[in-house]
Motif scaffolding. Structure first.
Motif, PDB file in Angstrom:
ATOM      1  N   GLN A 153      -8.785  -8.160   5.629  1.00  0.00           N
ATOM      2  CA  GLN A 153      -7.831  -8.831   6.536  1.00  0.00           C
ATOM      3  C   GLN A 153      -8.455  -9.160   7.880  1.00  0.00           C
ATOM      4  O   GLN A 153      -7.732  -9.379   8.863  1.00  0.00           O
ATOM      5  CB  GLN A 153      -6.549  -7.997   6.741  1.00  0.00           C
TER       6      GLN A 153
ATOM      7  N   GLU B 149       5.582  -0.974   2.315  1.00  0.00           N
ATOM      8  CA  GLU B 149       4.418  -0.751   3.184  1.00  0.00           C
ATOM      9  C   GLU B 149       4.514  -1.602   4.438  1.00  0.00           C
ATOM     10  O   GLU B 149       4.106  -1.194   5.527  1.00  0.00           O
ATOM     11  CB  GLU B 149       3.128  -1.078   2.407  1.00  0.00           C
ATOM     12  N   GLU B 150       5.042  -2.825   4.271  1.00  0.00           N
ATOM     13  CA  GLU B 150       5.038  -3.782   5.384  1.00  0.00           C
ATOM     14  C   GLU B 150       6.146  -3.536   6.405  1.00  0.00           C
ATOM     15  O   GLU B 150       6.276  -4.283   7.372  1.00  0.00           O
ATOM     16  CB  GLU B 150       5.139  -5.217   4.856  1.00  0.00           C
TER      17      GLU B 150
ATOM     18  N   HIS C 178      -1.893 -12.043   6.289  1.00  0.00           N
ATOM     19  CA  HIS C 178      -0.481 -12.202   6.664  1.00  0.00           C
ATOM     20  C   HIS C 178      -0.171 -13.689   6.820  1.00  0.00           C
ATOM     21  O   HIS C 178       0.600 -14.086   7.701  1.00  0.00           O
ATOM     22  CB  HIS C 178      -0.133 -11.408   7.934  1.00  0.00           C
TER      23      HIS C 178
ATOM     24  N   ASP D  42      -2.845  -9.135  -0.166  1.00  0.00           N
ATOM     25  CA  ASP D  42      -2.503  -7.955   0.634  1.00  0.00           C
ATOM     26  C   ASP D  42      -1.613  -7.008  -0.177  1.00  0.00           C
ATOM     27  O   ASP D  42      -0.447  -7.324  -0.418  1.00  0.00           O
ATOM     28  CB  ASP D  42      -1.790  -8.440   1.908  1.00  0.00           C
TER      29      ASP D  42
END
Ligand code: HGY
Ligand code: MN
Ligand code: MN
Length: 414
Positions: A198, A132-133, A387, A98
């Motif tokens: 994802q 980004e997260e 994730h 990711d």
């Protein structure tokens, strides 16, 4: 020239070596990755990235939002820049692909073009975007780059204001640099991002490449249910103001309401913090972290109204106070038609099977879409896991994605 460009391919061995080296920075014993923005592992990964870029003979640059860029001046003097990128930060205990895949692939694209010695109609920039997260604030770096980051977006950082200030300071930034990191949209030829899907759709349908059509909108909140601390042994059940009950009833009500009224949307309660949080005290407060996602602003508005009404109702039912704080809001975005076309053309030329899909995950691309032609390339995720440490994409799919990124970039920077 056209033909010479069309035969260019990434160096799969070098790409793999880099990806594996990067995966080791912040690696967890279960094969995943723990590299939240501004952590030590994240800083090491960014340092590693710049070493690789310099070894490849590229210029490097950090902007006021902490975005780490490698630059190849292959366009005309004063010409625009085509951004290729993603992010090196991860969620806590996340996966190796990711974000990281897109950054390593972008670097590889610049190196291949440099080695081929071609001049293009635009410069190329491989960028690792900051946070980004949303460790502190969703899409911090890309929003900074658009110049649309406002003080409100960083007013309530997720990790708390003091921790955020310290993290910025350690990274040589502050709120002022963040708010002034905007790029002139006229200087950007576009933004292109390779990412894992994802989700399970590409793998289930046997497609090699996904062309993203649009990205979901996201809103996030902290919601505090406020009751009264009492003795857990002596306070009768019917005389308690138990914050746990409001938070739990609300979480279940959210699930039911979203499934019945907004079947295309999702909502998640990702955390609850109890105070005092021990066995023998009725909790006086529970702070719950919630986000919800939908494809358009109308649905987001309707959900917000409805979910806040549910929170008030559940608080009232258990005699609790309620305090709601909105943290951030990321608008949904459509990907540029011309960029989608270029990705399709690239995939076709490479003999890859592609399809179009919507992204339920958020991406920096949704922030950059309003200021420059933007698009995303997805590659299959085995079983759709993400994730989590189970995140996996076959190496052949990674190479296919990187070659599609390369060829689409060449078409866009022609
Ligand atoms: O949360 C997200 O959708 C993304 O992974 N940042
Ligand atoms: Mn993610
Ligand atoms: Mn990502």
């Amino acid at each position: 020239m056209e033909n010479a460009l069309a035969v260019l391919r990434v160096n799969a061995g070098r790409f793999r070596t880099r990806f594996d080296a990067l995966s080791a920075i912040g690696a967890t014993p279960d094969g995943g990755l723990d590299r939240p923005a501004f952590s030590i592992a994240h800083r090491l990964a960014r340092g590693w990235y710049f070493e690789q870029a310099e070894q490849a003979g590229l210029e490097i640059r950090v902007d006021g939002a902490g975005n780490h860029s490698a630059l190849l001046r292959c366009g005309p003097a004063g010409g625009p820049t085509l951004l290729l990128g993603s992010h090196l930060d991860s969620v806590p205990n996340g996966g190796r692909f990711d974000g990281a895949l897109g950054v390593v692939a972008a670097l590889e694209v610049l190196q291949v073009v440099k080695e081929a010695g071609f001049s293009l109609g635009a410069h190329l920039e491989a960028v690792d975007l900051t946070d980004e997260e949303g460790h502190f604030a969703n899409f911090l770096g890309s929003l900074g780059m658009t110049g649309m980051l406002d003080a409100g977006h960083i007013e309530n950082p997720r990790g708390g204001r003091e921790r955020f200030r310290r993290a910025l300071e350690d990274a040589g930034m502050d709120e002022g640099t963040l708010l002034s990191a905007g790029r002139d949209p006229r200087s950007l030829a576009g933004y292109l991002e390779l990412h894992i899907e994802q989700g399970p759709r590409l793998a289930e349908h046997g497609d090699d490449i996904g062309i993203v059509t649009n990205i979901v909108g996201i809103r996030s909140f902290k919601i505090r249910f406020l009751g009264r601390a009492d003795h857990a042994g002596t306070t009768p059940m019917d005389r308690r103001l138990d914050a746990t009950l409001g938070a739990s009833a609300f979480s279940l009500a959210v699930r039911e309401r979203v499934m019945s009224e907004y079947p295309r949307a999702v909502a998640t309660v990702g955390n609850m913090v109890f105070e005092p949080g021990v066995f023998n005290v009725v909790p006086r407060s529970v702070v719950l972290s919630m986000e919800f996602r939908a494809e358009d602003e109308t649905a987001l508005d309707a959900m917000e109204t409805e979910l806040m009404r549910l929170a008030r109702a559940e608080a009232g039912r258990f005699g609790l106070g309620l305090d709601v704080q909105m943290l951030d809001s990321s608008p949904p975005a459509s990907m540029n038609a011309g960029v989608q076309e270029a990705i399709g053309e690239a995939a076709e030329m490479l003999g890859l099977r592609y399809t179009f899909l919507h992204s339920g995950a958020g991406h920096d691309a949704q922030c950059l879409a309003p200021i420059c032609p933007t698009g995303m390339i997805f590659v299959p995720s085995v079983s759709g896991f993400s994730h989590s440490a189970k995140e996996l994409t076959s190496w052949q799919d990674c190479v296919n994605g990187a070659n599609t990124l390369l060829q689409a970039a060449l078409l866009l920077a022609r």
